[in-house]
Motif scaffolding. Structure first.
Motif, mmCIF file in Angstrom:
data_model
loop_
_atom_site.group_PDB
_atom_site.id
_atom_site.type_symbol
_atom_site.label_atom_id
_atom_site.label_comp_id
_atom_site.label_asym_id
_atom_site.label_seq_id
_atom_site.Cartn_x
_atom_site.Cartn_y
_atom_site.Cartn_z
ATOM 1 N N MET A 1 0.836 -1.186 0.000
ATOM 2 C CA MET A 1 0.000 0.000 0.000
ATOM 3 C C MET A 1 0.878 1.245 0.000
ATOM 4 N N THR A 2 0.422 2.265 -0.688
ATOM 5 C CA THR A 2 1.099 3.547 -0.714
ATOM 6 C C THR A 2 0.915 4.235 0.637
ATOM 7 N N VAL A 3 1.938 4.945 1.065
ATOM 8 C CA VAL A 3 1.885 5.670 2.333
ATOM 9 C C VAL A 3 0.826 6.768 2.254
ATOM 10 N N PRO A 4 -0.127 6.790 3.194
ATOM 11 C CA PRO A 4 -1.131 7.858 3.178
ATOM 12 C C PRO A 4 -0.499 9.195 3.564
ATOM 13 N N ARG A 5 -1.124 10.259 3.102
ATOM 14 C CA ARG A 5 -0.616 11.610 3.370
ATOM 15 C C ARG A 5 -1.645 12.393 4.174
ATOM 16 N N LEU A 6 -1.141 13.287 5.010
ATOM 17 C CA LEU A 6 -1.974 14.250 5.718
ATOM 18 C C LEU A 6 -1.570 15.636 5.253
ATOM 19 N N TYR A 7 -2.444 16.286 4.468
ATOM 20 C CA TYR A 7 -2.237 17.662 4.041
ATOM 21 C C TYR A 7 -2.817 18.545 5.150
ATOM 22 N N LEU A 8 -1.955 19.312 5.809
ATOM 23 C CA LEU A 8 -2.351 20.002 7.024
ATOM 24 C C LEU A 8 -2.103 21.502 6.953
ATOM 25 N N SER A 9 -3.126 22.259 7.302
ATOM 26 C CA SER A 9 -3.039 23.711 7.406
ATOM 27 C C SER A 9 -2.844 24.096 8.871
ATOM 28 N N VAL A 10 -2.302 25.284 9.103
ATOM 29 C CA VAL A 10 -2.040 25.749 10.468
ATOM 30 C C VAL A 10 -3.195 26.597 10.992
ATOM 31 N N ASN A 11 -3.434 27.747 10.361
ATOM 32 C CA ASN A 11 -4.434 28.686 10.866
ATOM 33 C C ASN A 11 -5.836 28.087 10.809
ATOM 34 N N GLY A 12 -6.523 28.142 11.940
ATOM 35 C CA GLY A 12 -7.883 27.623 12.005
ATOM 36 C C GLY A 12 -7.953 26.114 12.132
ATOM 37 N N CYS A 13 -6.811 25.448 12.127
ATOM 38 C CA CYS A 13 -6.763 23.982 12.230
ATOM 39 C C CYS A 13 -5.938 23.578 13.453
ATOM 40 N N LEU A 14 -4.612 23.673 13.336
ATOM 41 C CA LEU A 14 -3.743 23.440 14.501
ATOM 42 C C LEU A 14 -3.863 24.585 15.485
ATOM 43 N N CYS A 15 -3.874 25.778 14.940
ATOM 44 C CA CYS A 15 -3.933 27.004 15.739
ATOM 45 C C CYS A 15 -5.246 27.718 15.428
ATOM 46 N N PRO A 16 -6.276 27.449 16.240
ATOM 47 C CA PRO A 16 -7.583 28.044 15.970
ATOM 48 C C PRO A 16 -7.585 29.554 16.173
ATOM 49 N N ARG A 17 -8.588 30.169 15.645
ATOM 50 C CA ARG A 17 -8.717 31.628 15.734
ATOM 51 C C ARG A 17 -9.163 32.079 17.125
ATOM 52 N N SER A 18 -9.745 31.173 17.898
ATOM 53 C CA SER A 18 -10.152 31.477 19.264
ATOM 54 C C SER A 18 -9.418 30.510 20.195
ATOM 55 N N GLU A 19 -10.142 29.679 20.904
ATOM 56 C CA GLU A 19 -9.529 28.694 21.797
ATOM 57 C C GLU A 19 -9.742 27.293 21.229
ATOM 58 N N PRO A 127 -0.261 9.125 -6.896
ATOM 59 C CA PRO A 127 -1.419 8.953 -6.022
ATOM 60 C C PRO A 127 -1.085 8.260 -4.700
ATOM 61 N N ALA A 128 -1.731 8.739 -3.661
ATOM 62 C CA ALA A 128 -1.654 8.124 -2.332
ATOM 63 C C ALA A 128 -2.922 8.507 -1.588
ATOM 64 N N PRO A 129 -3.456 7.606 -0.767
ATOM 65 C CA PRO A 129 -4.610 7.986 0.045
ATOM 66 C C PRO A 129 -4.253 9.238 0.845
ATOM 67 N N PHE A 130 -5.249 10.125 1.039
ATOM 68 C CA PHE A 130 -4.911 11.352 1.748
ATOM 69 C C PHE A 130 -6.050 11.890 2.580
ATOM 70 N N ILE A 131 -5.642 12.639 3.601
ATOM 71 C CA ILE A 131 -6.541 13.414 4.435
ATOM 72 C C ILE A 131 -6.156 14.869 4.203
ATOM 73 N N TRP A 132 -7.152 15.710 3.980
ATOM 74 C CA TRP A 132 -6.892 17.147 3.839
ATOM 75 C C TRP A 132 -7.671 17.857 4.932
ATOM 76 N N ILE A 133 -6.948 18.584 5.794
ATOM 77 C CA ILE A 133 -7.576 19.352 6.869
ATOM 78 C C ILE A 133 -7.313 20.825 6.617
ATOM 79 N N ASP A 134 -8.392 21.565 6.408
ATOM 80 C CA ASP A 134 -8.295 23.005 6.208
ATOM 81 C C ASP A 134 -9.629 23.625 6.601
ATOM 82 N N ASP A 135 -9.578 24.669 7.401
ATOM 83 C CA ASP A 135 -10.803 25.262 7.939
ATOM 84 C C ASP A 135 -11.644 25.972 6.889
ATOM 85 N N ALA A 136 -11.040 26.496 5.832
ATOM 86 C CA ALA A 136 -11.807 27.226 4.819
ATOM 87 C C ALA A 136 -11.756 26.548 3.457
ATOM 88 N N ASP A 137 -10.589 26.113 3.068
ATOM 89 C CA ASP A 137 -10.391 25.688 1.681
ATOM 90 C C ASP A 137 -10.955 24.315 1.352
#
Length: 181
Positions: A1-19, A127-137
């Motif tokens: 199996m191909t290594v899965p990828r995590l496409y990760l954004s910072v603002n609003g995801c790791l570092c939220p706009r509030s708490e 191609p590789a399985p992927f997760i995309w985390i982004d608060d807006a996009d």
């Protein structure tokens, strides 16, 4: 199996706009100064949940997921050079280019995130399985990415920008990763 990828954004995801999601517990904070050269700089005040960082590190390790930074923080390598040391986790990771304008004639991108969907499509040339985390996009351009990667297993997560990635989001990622062949 191909290594899965995590496409990760910072603002609003790791570092939220509030708490961060209160389920994570303690909150850490930092002021990060980014030098742009020629006397120009900016300070970004960020907050995050240390338990979220630990949970993501554990997820990446347990399932052999490749971390791919997909954030405006990639400019000047601020993600890996300035933010990651403050987070005390998520070291390394590959960065997708933020400085090259999108290759769409007659269109400008600005902060609309179109460049992010384009970078995922380019990266998925292998191609590789992927997760995309982004608060807006994810909401703005997720369907475009799904259409371009129809044959590739994917999970798109649009966290609420005020709280970022939640405990439930991590649980969803675990379930999805468990189901990969």
């Amino acid at each position: 199996m191909t290594v899965p990828r995590l496409y990760l954004s910072v603002n609003g995801c790791l570092c939220p706009r509030s708490e961060p999601d209160p389920a994570w517990g303690d909150v850490a904070k930092a002021s990060i100064n980014i030098e742009y050269g020629d006397g120009h700089a900016s300070t970004r005040d960020v907050r995050w949940a240390p338990r979220l960082i630990t949970a993501l590190d554990s997820l990446l390790m347990q399932y052999g997921v490749e971390l791919v930074w997909l954030t405006s923080w990639n400019e000047f390598d601020a993600t890996r050079q300035l933010l990651v040391p403050e987070l005390h986790g998520l070291a390394g990771g590959r960065m997708l280019d933020v400085t090259t304008p999108p290759k769409r004639p007659g269109r400008t991108d600005g902060e609309t995130g179109l460049w992010k969907s384009q970078r995922i499509e380019e990266d998925q040339n292998v191609p590789a399985p992927f997760i995309w985390i982004d608060d807006a996009d994810v909401e703005l351009h997720g369907q475009k990415v799904l259409n371009a990667t129809l044959e590739t297993p994917s999970l798109l997560i649009p966290p609420h920008s005020a709280v970022g990635i939640t405990v439930d989001d991590i649980a969803l990622m675990r379930i999805w990763l468990e189901q990969l062949p």
